[in-house]
Structure formats: C-alpha cells, structure tokens
Design an enzyme around this catalytic site. Structure first.
Site: not given
Ligand SMILES: CSC[C@H]1O[C@H](OP(=O)(O)O)[C@H](O)[C@@H]1O
Length: 352
Positions: A51-53, A94, A199, A240, A250-251
């Site tokens: 995960r993570g852009a 995603r 995370q 993201d 973002n998150k």
C-alpha cells in the site's frame, strides 16, 4: 557522525517473479509473498499486502509485466488485445491513488510500441524497473528539498505511513524526516497511530525505530492537544492524489490535522512525486475516495469491538484544501502556498 540510514525496500523483482513484503503482518512478522500472475498482484493491492500511492504504482508496473507474460503465452501475436482485461483488473484494485493508473498507462504506452511477434516481457520488465528506480531517486530528491525547509531542532508530526514501505524505498514524508535527521534538523517525531488500519503504529513506528530516529507514538485524537502545547513545528504527510489546484487527498484524518494546524500556527507539508498529481481534475471534489470494509473499524485483528450489525462508515482518505497547505514538495521542486496558478510550475513539458 551522521548515521548512514539503511532503508527498507518492500518491492523486489527476482527470479522472474514479484516479491512483496506483506505489510498486513508487520511489525511482528516480516513475511515475503511471491507473485506469478497479474490477478494475484491486483488482489495484493486491494487487500493492502502492499500500500502507499507510489508503492502501488511500482507494484502495478510489475503486474503489467506478469500480464504481458500471460498474454503472450495465451494469445501469441494477439497479446496486445489479450493484455487489456488483466490491466483493467489491476487498475480497478484501488480507486484513489492516481499513481496506479499513471503506472499502468505508462506501461500500456510502452506496450503499444513493441512488436506483436515477440514476447513483450523483457522490454516491459525494463520499463517497470525504470519506474521502480525513478521512484527511489525522486524520494531522495524530495527528501532533501523538504529537509531544507526545516529549521534546526524541528519537532514534527506525521500521519499514516508515507515511508519506504509506501514507496519503492526511502519514502516521501518519511524521506523528508530521514533526510532531516541525517542533516541534524529533527529533534523529535510524533507518529499518529492512524486508525483504523494502523499504518502509523505498525509501519511508521517500525521504520523510524529501525533507524534510531527519535519518535513517540500517539493516538490520532491526541494531535490537537499536541499542537495546543506549542511544541510542534510541522505536520509532514504524503499524498494519494493531488488536484491541479493543490487540493490533496491523503489518509483519513489528514484534513482534521490541517484544520488544527492552521488554527495553531503549525505548518503543513505535503510530500509526493509528480506522478501523484492528477492534472485532469480542477480541484479535490473530483477525487474518488475509497470506501473500505466496515470491519476495519468495528474489529481489531478480527475480534469484534463494536456491537454486531453496527453500521460503519470507513472512508480511507479525505481531501485537504490547498489553502490549508504551506508547501507541496515534489522531485520537480517545492510549491509554497499552492494554488491553481503556482502548481503549473510542476507541469512537465508533455503535461503543458
Ligand atoms: C507515500 S503515499 C502514502 C499514502 O498512502 C497511504 O494510504 P494507504 O496506506 O491506504 O495506501 C496514506 O494515504 C499515505 O499518506
């Protein structure tokens, strides 16, 4: 003596297959999974093995290589048609991180230039490895640009994981923190646990502790009191998807931090490669926000913590308006007080 910081690489291509460090079981298990087919890679992105852009983008690029192998094996000279359904499944894994579609589009463009009479795998692997290397290079460049914005003895807060684990290595927001630490500018890092997927407590704490960077883990809801204490200099986060006016997805929880930071005079830095900028959208209202399963909120490690049948809302991201952001740091430069106008300085020639 500046400690040479090692960095984690969560994505490896070895022995003609993709290897991913399973981020669902960190920090207590370091378990690598092997991938031989593109649909399994799509599932790994969807279930957040990786995960993570930027990491999602690099992983998808290798997923395209596996899809090309399958298409050549099943369709021979018709591989350029046969590759499309698995690429669609990869792209759908995603919705928010634009790096995913960017990487797939770049690999598709590369595919179009290849002969239909020979296996595309070797050439596409070279393209995927180029995307991989470009990401790490960009992170190190951003790390220095962002660290140059810090004063000595900076105390910073980060949210989620925008570290080596969210990229091909070194990290974006954590890349700035790593470089700031190397440059002797980081006094302390506060890390939000980042519910519900944690995370921060599981990944960012693991990364920073491995490298001896002084940090304190806190509940997300403690951020306001920390800012009210007056000790915080910067909030430093990843992204993201960034709209052409600088609005940033973002998150979930980042928007709350941005509002608190503005109220308390704390600066907000967004760190992301230009592959995270979506020039096709004017503002953040056009960014698709992933809604994840309610069990991520209502359970911990599969154990229910809320009443059964409870109704849950679980958006994975939120959007921070550009006017709440003090600096957007990319490998192409830093935009202070981002706006539609000054974001244009980040456009490449082909995007103009
Ligand atoms: C360097 S981008 C990291 C970015 O991705 C995270 O989301 P997720 O863990 O759901 O992929 C979060 O938004 C981070 O800021």
């Amino acid at each position: 003596m500046t400690k040479l910081l090692q960095t984690i690489e969560p994505i490896l291509w070895r022995d003609e297959r993709l290897h991913l460090l399973d981020q669902r079981v960190l920090p207590h298990k370091e378990n690598w999974l092997e991938f031989h087919d593109s649909d399994a890679v799509a599932e790994a992105i969807k279930t957040m093995v990786v995960r993570g852009a930027p990491a999602i983008g690099v992983t998808a690029a290798y997923g395209v290589v596996l899809a090309a192998r399958e298409a050549w094996f099943s369709a021979g000279e018709n591989w350029q048609e046969a590759i499309n359904p698995p690429l669609k499944r990869l792209a759908a894994s995603r919705p928010t991180a634009v790096n995913l579609s960017w990487a797939i589009d770049r690999m598709k463009t590369a595919s179009a230039s290849l002969s239909k009479y020979e296996s595309p795998e070797p050439a596409l692997l070279t393209f995927a490895q180029q995307i991989h290397q470009e990401d790490v290079k960009a992170n190190r460049t951003m790390g220095q640009y962002g660290a140059d914005l810090l004063d000595n003895d900076s105390i910073v807060l980060t949210h989620c994981n925008a570290g080596a684990l969210a990229t091909a290595g070194f990290g974006t927001a954590l890349g700035v923190i790593r470089q700031g630490f190397i440059d002797g500018k980081i006094e302390h890092v506060y890390v939000d646990e980042t519910r519900p997927w944690l995370q921060g407590s599981r990944l960012t704490a693991w990364e920073l502790m491995q490298e001896g960077i002084p940090m304190t883990l806190q509940a997300d809801v403690a951020a306001g009191a920390l800012m009210a204490s007056g000790q915080l200099d910067w909030v430093i986060v990843g992204a993201d998807r960034i709209a052409s006016n600088g609005d940033t997805a973002n998150k979930i929880g980042t928007y709350s931090l941005a509002v608190l930071a503005k109220y308390h005079g704390v600066k907000l830095m967004v760190v992301a490669p230009t592959t995270t900028i979506d020039w096709s959208i004017d503002n953040g209202s056009q960014i698709p926000i992933e809604q994840r399963t309610g069990s991520e909120v209502s359970e911990i490690d599969g154990r229910p913590i809320a009443p059964s049948e409870v109704h849950v809302s679980n958006p994975a991201f939120d959007v921070t308006p550009a006017e709440l952001i003090d600096a957007i740091v990319t490998e192409s430069g830093v935009v202070r007080s981002p706006s539609k106008e000054n974001m244009k300085q980040l456009k490449s020639e082909e995007e103009k």
